[in-house]
Design an enzyme around this catalytic site. Sequence first.
Site, mmCIF file in Angstrom:
data_model
loop_
_atom_site.group_PDB
_atom_site.id
_atom_site.type_symbol
_atom_site.label_atom_id
_atom_site.label_comp_id
_atom_site.label_asym_id
_atom_site.label_seq_id
_atom_site.Cartn_x
_atom_site.Cartn_y
_atom_site.Cartn_z
ATOM 1 N N LYS A 12 0.845 -1.200 0.000
ATOM 2 C CA LYS A 12 0.000 0.000 0.000
ATOM 3 C C LYS A 12 0.884 1.255 0.000
ATOM 4 O O LYS A 12 2.092 1.164 0.267
ATOM 5 C CB LYS A 12 -0.919 -0.022 1.226
ATOM 6 C CG LYS A 12 -0.184 0.003 2.552
ATOM 7 C CD LYS A 12 -1.127 -0.328 3.705
ATOM 8 C CE LYS A 12 -0.389 -0.272 5.025
ATOM 9 N NZ LYS A 12 -1.165 -0.868 6.130
ATOM 10 N N ARG A 25 -10.954 -0.077 14.513
ATOM 11 C CA ARG A 25 -10.784 0.797 13.360
ATOM 12 C C ARG A 25 -11.738 0.319 12.267
ATOM 13 O O ARG A 25 -12.576 1.068 11.792
ATOM 14 C CB ARG A 25 -9.319 0.726 12.911
ATOM 15 C CG ARG A 25 -8.886 1.804 11.976
ATOM 16 C CD ARG A 25 -7.387 1.784 11.749
ATOM 17 N NE ARG A 25 -6.901 0.555 11.128
ATOM 18 C CZ ARG A 25 -5.651 0.355 10.727
ATOM 19 N NH1 ARG A 25 -4.748 1.311 10.880
ATOM 20 N NH2 ARG A 25 -5.283 -0.786 10.177
ATOM 21 N N TYR A 85 15.818 29.342 10.142
ATOM 22 C CA TYR A 85 14.588 30.021 10.558
ATOM 23 C C TYR A 85 14.366 29.883 12.056
ATOM 24 O O TYR A 85 14.576 28.818 12.632
ATOM 25 C CB TYR A 85 13.373 29.412 9.849
ATOM 26 C CG TYR A 85 13.264 29.771 8.388
ATOM 27 C CD1 TYR A 85 13.098 31.093 7.973
ATOM 28 C CD2 TYR A 85 13.306 28.775 7.422
ATOM 29 C CE1 TYR A 85 12.980 31.407 6.621
ATOM 30 C CE2 TYR A 85 13.189 29.067 6.075
ATOM 31 C CZ TYR A 85 13.026 30.390 5.687
ATOM 32 O OH TYR A 85 12.908 30.699 4.365
ATOM 33 N N MET A 112 12.332 24.355 3.645
ATOM 34 C CA MET A 112 11.615 23.662 2.572
ATOM 35 C C MET A 112 12.576 22.860 1.697
ATOM 36 O O MET A 112 12.284 21.723 1.322
ATOM 37 C CB MET A 112 10.851 24.673 1.713
ATOM 38 C CG MET A 112 10.015 24.025 0.629
ATOM 39 S SD MET A 112 9.166 25.210 -0.419
ATOM 40 C CE MET A 112 7.837 25.731 0.634
HETATM 41 C C1 LIG Z 1 -0.409 -1.917 6.673
HETATM 42 C C2 LIG Z 1 -1.007 -3.210 7.086
HETATM 43 C C3 LIG Z 1 -0.207 -4.335 7.308
HETATM 44 C C4 LIG Z 1 1.306 -4.267 7.283
HETATM 45 O O1 LIG Z 1 1.775 -3.764 8.512
HETATM 46 P P1 LIG Z 1 3.344 -3.599 8.817
HETATM 47 O O2 LIG Z 1 3.372 -3.096 10.203
HETATM 48 O O3 LIG Z 1 3.858 -2.608 7.836
HETATM 49 O O4 LIG Z 1 3.943 -4.942 8.646
HETATM 50 C C5 LIG Z 1 -0.831 -5.526 7.583
HETATM 51 N N1 LIG Z 1 -2.186 -5.614 7.646
HETATM 52 C C6 LIG Z 1 -2.984 -4.543 7.457
HETATM 53 C C7 LIG Z 1 -4.456 -4.698 7.560
HETATM 54 C C8 LIG Z 1 -2.427 -3.307 7.184
HETATM 55 O O5 LIG Z 1 -3.225 -2.251 7.012
#
Ligand SMILES: *Cc1c(COP(=O)(O)O)cnc(C)c1O
Length: 353
Positions: free
Chosen positions: A34, A129, A251, A299
Site C-alpha cells: 500500500k 478501526r 529560521y 523547505m
Molecule cells: C499496513 C497493514 C499491514 C502491514 O503492517 P506492517 O506493520 O507494515 O507490517 C498488515 N495488515 C494490514 C491490515 C495493514 O493495514
Amino acid sequence: MSRPIQAHIDLAALAHNLRVARRATAARVLAVIKANAYGHGLLQAAEALGEADGYALLDVRDAVALREAGFRQPILLLEGFFSRDELPLVAEYELSCVIHSVRQLDWLDAYPRPHGLSVWLKFNSGMNRLGFSPAEFPAVLEKLKAHRAVREVTLMTHFAQADEAAGIAQQQALFEQLAAPCRLPCSLANSAALLRHPAAHGDWVRPGIMLYGSSPFADTSAQQLGLRPVMTLSSEIISIQNLKAGETVGYGATFRAERAMRIGTVACGYADGYPRHAPSGTPILVDGRRTRTLGRVSMDMLAVDLSELPDVRIGCRAVLWGEGMPVDEVARAAGTISYELLCALAPRVPVSS
Ligand SMILES: *Cc1c(COP(=O)(O)O)cnc(C)c1O
C-alpha cells in the site's frame, strides 16, 4: 547539473527482506505494498517481491495496474471496495476484497451477477478501526458463506500492539474463539506479529514495513533482524558556513553556536519529504561519517554540523536515511516512525533503482 537529491531503491534488498519473512513462517506471504509500496514505487517493488504469494494494497486502480502488468497472484484490497462502482473492476480483475462493513455487504447484495469473489471478512478484535464486532460476526459470516457472489471466505483481523510488550494475547484469543469453529483460512499477522508471534501466523501473513528494511520494534534494530535497508535518500553539501560563537542557524534561530563552528547546508528539505519536526541533533551521514542536523529544516535545505569533519567539502555526499543511516534512527529522533518518513518521500525527488 540538477539538484543533487535522489532516492535509490535497492531492489535486491527488497527481495532479501522477503526471504527473511519467508524463513520466519510456514504461512503464505501477502506482501503489503500500500501507499506506493511505502514510498518505494508500486510496480518496481511488486516485481522485486515477485516471490510473494500475493499482494495487499488499498486502491483498486493500483490493483488493476498490477494485473495489467502481468501479476497473477492474489491481490487483496485491504479496505475492500469504497463504492458500488468498484465492483465490476473487482470482478473483472479477480481482486480479493476485505469486507468490513454492512455498507459493503449491501453493495454486494445489489450487484447484479455472481462473480466468484474471494472475500476476507474482517473481524474487529480490539483495534476498533475496521471490522465486525463479536456480536455481528457470526451472522455476517453465514451470510457471506451462502452468498451467490462469494467463492471463498478468509477470516482476518489486525493487531494494535504486536510490536509492543502488551502483545496480541487478548486480540488473538478473541479471534481464535470465533474463528476456530469455522475451519476457514485465517490472516492475522503484520510484520511485528510475523517476527514475534509465530502462534498467530495463520494461513496468510501480511508483512509490510519489514520488507522495506525497517524494524517494527523500538528495541530491536533492522540489522539485528537481518533486514537490509531498501530506500537510501541522499543529497550533497551545497554550501559551507563558518559560525562565530553566539551566531544562530536557520529560521527561528533555534540553534545557537556556543563556540566557533563549521556547518554545511544539505540540499534536502521538507518539500522532499524530510520531516520538518526533526530537531537539532537528528543523525545524518556526511561523507560516510555520522553527524547531526542543526536548527530548523527548511523547505529545500537543512544544516549539518561539520565541526568534527574538517575534510568535508562542497559536493560531499549526505545520506539522510538508508545505507549507513537507519531510517528507524532518524524517525525516532524526529518523534515519528519509519513508515511516515518512507511514505512521505516527495514526488519531486528523482528515484533510481
Ligand atoms: C499496513 C497493514 C499491514 C502491514 O503492517 P506492517 O506493520 O507494515 O507490517 C498488515 N495488515 C494490514 C491490515 C495493514 O493495514
